[in-house]
Enzyme design. Structure first.
Site, PDB file in Angstrom:
ATOM      1  N   VAL A   1      40.670  67.484 -71.879  1.00  0.00           N
ATOM      2  CA  VAL A   1      40.505  66.987 -70.496  1.00  0.00           C
ATOM      3  C   VAL A   1      40.852  68.023 -69.428  1.00  0.00           C
ATOM      4  O   VAL A   1      40.574  67.810 -68.252  1.00  0.00           O
ATOM      5  CB  VAL A   1      41.317  65.686 -70.244  1.00  0.00           C
ATOM      6  CG1 VAL A   1      40.817  64.545 -71.109  1.00  0.00           C
ATOM      7  CG2 VAL A   1      42.812  65.923 -70.433  1.00  0.00           C
TER       8      VAL A   1
ATOM      9  N   ILE B   1      45.595  59.042 -72.957  1.00  0.00           N
ATOM     10  CA  ILE B   1      45.930  60.467 -73.014  1.00  0.00           C
ATOM     11  C   ILE B   1      47.081  60.779 -72.074  1.00  0.00           C
ATOM     12  O   ILE B   1      47.072  60.335 -70.922  1.00  0.00           O
ATOM     13  CB  ILE B   1      44.683  61.304 -72.617  1.00  0.00           C
ATOM     14  CG1 ILE B   1      43.625  61.239 -73.732  1.00  0.00           C
ATOM     15  CG2 ILE B   1      45.063  62.744 -72.288  1.00  0.00           C
ATOM     16  CD1 ILE B   1      42.298  61.849 -73.357  1.00  0.00           C
TER      17      ILE B   1
ATOM     18  N   TYR C   1      62.239  60.769 -69.356  1.00  0.00           N
ATOM     19  CA  TYR C   1      60.788  60.598 -69.161  1.00  0.00           C
ATOM     20  C   TYR C   1      60.329  61.464 -67.986  1.00  0.00           C
ATOM     21  O   TYR C   1      59.208  61.949 -67.956  1.00  0.00           O
ATOM     22  CB  TYR C   1      60.436  59.121 -68.965  1.00  0.00           C
ATOM     23  CG  TYR C   1      58.977  58.803 -69.230  1.00  0.00           C
ATOM     24  CD1 TYR C   1      58.420  59.013 -70.485  1.00  0.00           C
ATOM     25  CD2 TYR C   1      58.160  58.296 -68.215  1.00  0.00           C
ATOM     26  CE1 TYR C   1      57.088  58.730 -70.736  1.00  0.00           C
ATOM     27  CE2 TYR C   1      56.825  57.999 -68.449  1.00  0.00           C
ATOM     28  CZ  TYR C   1      56.296  58.218 -69.710  1.00  0.00           C
ATOM     29  OH  TYR C   1      54.973  57.941 -69.947  1.00  0.00           O
TER      30      TYR C   1
ATOM     31  N   LYS D   1      52.728  58.993 -64.361  1.00  0.00           N
ATOM     32  CA  LYS D   1      52.283  57.610 -64.615  1.00  0.00           C
ATOM     33  C   LYS D   1      52.198  56.821 -63.307  1.00  0.00           C
ATOM     34  O   LYS D   1      51.336  55.936 -63.161  1.00  0.00           O
ATOM     35  CB  LYS D   1      53.211  56.907 -65.607  1.00  0.00           C
ATOM     36  CG  LYS D   1      53.121  57.431 -67.047  1.00  0.00           C
ATOM     37  CD  LYS D   1      51.745  57.317 -67.659  1.00  0.00           C
ATOM     38  CE  LYS D   1      51.765  57.535 -69.172  1.00  0.00           C
ATOM     39  NZ  LYS D   1      50.400  57.648 -69.735  1.00  0.00           N
TER      40      LYS D   1
ATOM     41  N   LEU E   1      52.759  59.570 -82.348  1.00  0.00           N
ATOM     42  CA  LEU E   1      52.996  61.015 -82.260  1.00  0.00           C
ATOM     43  C   LEU E   1      53.659  61.362 -80.926  1.00  0.00           C
ATOM     44  O   LEU E   1      54.619  62.132 -80.879  1.00  0.00           O
ATOM     45  CB  LEU E   1      51.645  61.739 -82.394  1.00  0.00           C
ATOM     46  CG  LEU E   1      51.654  63.258 -82.567  1.00  0.00           C
ATOM     47  CD1 LEU E   1      52.373  63.626 -83.857  1.00  0.00           C
ATOM     48  CD2 LEU E   1      50.220  63.782 -82.585  1.00  0.00           C
TER      49      LEU E   1
HETATM   50  P1  NAD Z   1      49.221  59.817 -79.299  1.00  0.00           P
HETATM   51  O1  NAD Z   1      49.905  61.138 -79.449  1.00  0.00           O
HETATM   52  O2  NAD Z   1      48.666  59.192 -80.486  1.00  0.00           O
HETATM   53  O3  NAD Z   1      48.090  59.934 -78.173  1.00  0.00           O
HETATM   54  C1  NAD Z   1      48.117  60.865 -77.124  1.00  0.00           C
HETATM   55  C2  NAD Z   1      46.747  61.496 -77.059  1.00  0.00           C
HETATM   56  O4  NAD Z   1      46.628  62.377 -75.925  1.00  0.00           O
HETATM   57  C3  NAD Z   1      46.432  62.330 -78.312  1.00  0.00           C
HETATM   58  O5  NAD Z   1      45.265  61.832 -78.923  1.00  0.00           O
HETATM   59  C4  NAD Z   1      46.191  63.719 -77.752  1.00  0.00           C
HETATM   60  O6  NAD Z   1      45.197  64.428 -78.451  1.00  0.00           O
HETATM   61  C5  NAD Z   1      45.735  63.379 -76.327  1.00  0.00           C
HETATM   62  N1  NAD Z   1      45.790  64.533 -75.431  1.00  0.00           N
HETATM   63  C6  NAD Z   1      46.884  65.218 -74.985  1.00  0.00           C
HETATM   64  N2  NAD Z   1      46.496  66.259 -74.230  1.00  0.00           N
HETATM   65  C7  NAD Z   1      45.134  66.243 -74.196  1.00  0.00           C
HETATM   66  C8  NAD Z   1      44.136  67.064 -73.596  1.00  0.00           C
HETATM   67  N3  NAD Z   1      44.456  68.169 -72.881  1.00  0.00           N
HETATM   68  N4  NAD Z   1      42.829  66.730 -73.771  1.00  0.00           N
HETATM   69  C9  NAD Z   1      42.485  65.653 -74.498  1.00  0.00           C
HETATM   70  N5  NAD Z   1      43.383  64.831 -75.097  1.00  0.00           N
HETATM   71  C10 NAD Z   1      44.683  65.142 -74.945  1.00  0.00           C
HETATM   72  O7  NAD Z   1      50.322  58.870 -78.596  1.00  0.00           O
HETATM   73  P2  NAD Z   1      50.187  57.420 -77.939  1.00  0.00           P
HETATM   74  O8  NAD Z   1      51.570  56.922 -77.874  1.00  0.00           O
HETATM   75  O9  NAD Z   1      49.140  56.644 -78.619  1.00  0.00           O
HETATM   76  O10 NAD Z   1      49.760  57.755 -76.433  1.00  0.00           O
HETATM   77  C11 NAD Z   1      48.584  57.256 -75.837  1.00  0.00           C
HETATM   78  C12 NAD Z   1      48.850  56.824 -74.394  1.00  0.00           C
HETATM   79  O11 NAD Z   1      49.746  55.718 -74.400  1.00  0.00           O
HETATM   80  C13 NAD Z   1      49.469  57.877 -73.513  1.00  0.00           C
HETATM   81  O12 NAD Z   1      48.897  57.805 -72.220  1.00  0.00           O
HETATM   82  C14 NAD Z   1      50.916  57.445 -73.450  1.00  0.00           C
HETATM   83  O13 NAD Z   1      51.541  57.887 -72.269  1.00  0.00           O
HETATM   84  C15 NAD Z   1      50.736  55.955 -73.448  1.00  0.00           C
HETATM   85  N6  NAD Z   1      51.922  55.160 -73.783  1.00  0.00           N
HETATM   86  C16 NAD Z   1      52.602  55.392 -74.947  1.00  0.00           C
HETATM   87  C17 NAD Z   1      53.714  54.604 -75.263  1.00  0.00           C
HETATM   88  C18 NAD Z   1      54.506  54.851 -76.517  1.00  0.00           C
HETATM   89  O14 NAD Z   1      55.687  54.472 -76.571  1.00  0.00           O
HETATM   90  N7  NAD Z   1      53.947  55.434 -77.554  1.00  0.00           N
HETATM   91  C19 NAD Z   1      54.119  53.599 -74.378  1.00  0.00           C
HETATM   92  C20 NAD Z   1      53.395  53.374 -73.208  1.00  0.00           C
HETATM   93  C21 NAD Z   1      52.298  54.171 -72.920  1.00  0.00           C
HETATM   94  O1  0WE Z   2      54.034  58.446 -72.467  1.00  0.00           O
HETATM   95  C1  0WE Z   2      54.776  58.593 -73.394  1.00  0.00           C
HETATM   96  C2  0WE Z   2      54.912  59.935 -74.083  1.00  0.00           C
HETATM   97  C3  0WE Z   2      53.966  60.958 -73.548  1.00  0.00           C
HETATM   98  C4  0WE Z   2      54.280  62.368 -73.975  1.00  0.00           C
HETATM   99  C5  0WE Z   2      54.928  62.701 -75.151  1.00  0.00           C
HETATM  100  C6  0WE Z   2      55.168  64.019 -75.473  1.00  0.00           C
HETATM  101  C7  0WE Z   2      55.926  64.431 -76.703  1.00  0.00           C
HETATM  102  C8  0WE Z   2      55.602  65.835 -77.144  1.00  0.00           C
HETATM  103  C9  0WE Z   2      53.893  63.370 -73.119  1.00  0.00           C
HETATM  104  N1  0WE Z   2      54.111  64.662 -73.409  1.00  0.00           N
HETATM  105  C10 0WE Z   2      54.731  65.006 -74.570  1.00  0.00           C
HETATM  106  N2  0WE Z   2      54.942  66.341 -74.822  1.00  0.00           N
HETATM  107  C11 0WE Z   2      55.407  66.786 -76.014  1.00  0.00           C
HETATM  108  O2  0WE Z   2      55.631  67.999 -76.172  1.00  0.00           O
HETATM  109  N3  0WE Z   2      55.548  57.522 -73.808  1.00  0.00           N
HETATM  110  C12 0WE Z   2      55.532  56.316 -73.032  1.00  0.00           C
HETATM  111  C13 0WE Z   2      56.457  57.573 -74.975  1.00  0.00           C
HETATM  112  C14 0WE Z   2      57.789  58.011 -74.468  1.00  0.00           C
HETATM  113  O3  0WE Z   2      58.064  59.319 -74.255  1.00  0.00           O
HETATM  114  C15 0WE Z   2      59.340  59.398 -73.745  1.00  0.00           C
HETATM  115  C16 0WE Z   2      59.876  58.104 -73.634  1.00  0.00           C
HETATM  116  C17 0WE Z   2      58.879  57.205 -74.092  1.00  0.00           C
HETATM  117  C18 0WE Z   2      58.959  55.726 -74.145  1.00  0.00           C
HETATM  118  C19 0WE Z   2      60.066  60.514 -73.361  1.00  0.00           C
HETATM  119  C20 0WE Z   2      61.378  60.331 -72.884  1.00  0.00           C
HETATM  120  C21 0WE Z   2      61.911  59.062 -72.767  1.00  0.00           C
HETATM  121  C22 0WE Z   2      61.172  57.932 -73.146  1.00  0.00           C
END
Ligand code: NAD
Ligand code: 0WE
Length: 266
Positions: free
Chosen positions: A62, A89, A153, A160, A192
């Site tokens: 992206v 993403i 965070y 966000k 991840l």
């Molecule tokens: P995930 O790591 O499976 O997904 C994150 C995705 O972002 C990956 O597929 C990665 O390839 C993609 N990405 C990162 N940089 C990119 C780039 N430059 N171009 C294209 N793709 C890119 O983890 P997830 O937890 O499924 O995260 C998905 C979404 O959910 C994120 O927006 C995250 O902030 C949000 N989210 C996660 C949680 C949580 O606790 N896991 C909670 C609330 C919201």
């Molecule tokens: O949105 C997210 C995580 C997004 C994320 C995660 C990583 C890990 C690896 C963005 N950038 C990176 N960069 C990396 O190098 N969440 C909502 C999950 C999350 O992440 C946290 C949380 C929660 C919940 C980070 C700190 C505190 C709470």
């Protein structure tokens, strides 16, 4: 979702939120296209996408306009139009996600988190809207760290907040064309992106103890909310940030018993 087609951005592996959403949409009859971030992830994403019969599996970084151009051109070429978009993403540099926000947030770190985690939705929404000829629906994924301070965070919380505000502005622009735009604010889920969190164990315990449901967030609930928002069930719902977090966001102070449990006291 029979007869509906959409693009899913953000599957990295089988634990990804985007994959849980994709599986639910597929179960309801939708046809799906997938993007993967780079060659390294193609190995993981392609088999998943093929398992739900996907005929469009394209790379997409992206941060790269040419890559975004090629991705949406491929979808347009194959299908002509789409009905929905899933944007799941986010990224910030690891060093930005620890310690003091005010001390540790660099200009580059701030701009990169904003670019990948917020602007990418604006960009993808514009491109998707250009191939939504009969209305449509888009969702993005967000987290409570946009509204309240969550330790570590940091800059992701700021990104966000921008993502949620962007959701409202995009909803207003595309509303007249019958395109709905919403965000799902999920509680912490073991993916991840959540794996690298230093205080992960504490966070999951605290969330479970504090949430109204006294439990962590299930992917099934997130996928169900996505289905609602992306299907005709969600008609008239737009510009919304919908919390799927076991009610964590509604709580001002945890029950004494739950708090003690989460801290391992008594
Ligand atoms: P995930 O790591 O499976 O997904 C994150 C995705 O972002 C990956 O597929 C990665 O390839 C993609 N990405 C990162 N940089 C990119 C780039 N430059 N171009 C294209 N793709 C890119 O983890 P997830 O937890 O499924 O995260 C998905 C979404 O959910 C994120 O927006 C995250 O902030 C949000 N989210 C996660 C949680 C949580 O606790 N896991 C909670 C609330 C919201
Ligand atoms: O949105 C997210 C995580 C997004 C994320 C995660 C990583 C890990 C690896 C963005 N950038 C990176 N960069 C990396 O190098 N969440 C909502 C999950 C999350 O992440 C946290 C949380 C929660 C919940 C980070 C700190 C505190 C709470």
């Amino acid at each position: 979702m029979k007869g509906k087609r959409g693009l899913v951005m953000g599957v990295a592996n089988k634990n990804s939120i985007a994959w849980a959403i994709a599986q639910q949409l597929h179960a309801q009859g939708a046809e799906l296209a997938f993007t993967f971030q780079g060659e390294a992830l193609e190995r993981r994403v392609r088999p998943l996408a093929e398992s739900v019969g996907s005929e469009i599996i394209v790379p997409c970084d992206v941060t790269d306009d040419a890559s975004m151009d090629a991705c949406f051109a491929a979808v347009k070429e194959k299908w002509g139009k789409i009905d929905f978009l899933v944007h799941s993403i986010a990224f910030a540099g690891k060093e930005q996600l620890e310690g003091s926000f005010v001390d540790n947030t660099t200009r580059d770190g701030f701009l990169s988190a904003m670019n990948i985690s917020a602007y990418s939705f604006v960009d993808a929404a514009r491109r998707a809207s250009q191939i939504m000829s009969e209305g449509g629906s888009m969702i993005t994924m967000t987290y409570l760290g946009s509204e309240r301070v969550i330790p570590n965070y940091n800059v992701m919380g700021v990104a966000k907040a921008a993502l949620e505000a962007s959701t409202r502005y995009i909803a207003a622009d595309l509303g007249p064309r019958g395109i709905r735009v919403n965000a799902i604010s999920a509680g912490p889920i073991k993916t991840l992106a959540a794996a690298g969190i230093g205080s992960g164990r504490h966070m999951f315990r605290f969330n479970k103890a504090t949430a109204a449901m006294q439990d962590n967030t299930d992917l099934e609930g997130v996928a169900g909310a996505a289905l609602y928002l992306l299907s005709s069930l969600g008609t008239s719902c737009t510009g919304e940030t919908h919390h799927v977090d076991g009610g964590f966001h509604a709580i001002g102070m945890p029950q004494e018993k739950a708090l003690k449990e989460s801290l391992g006291i008594e």
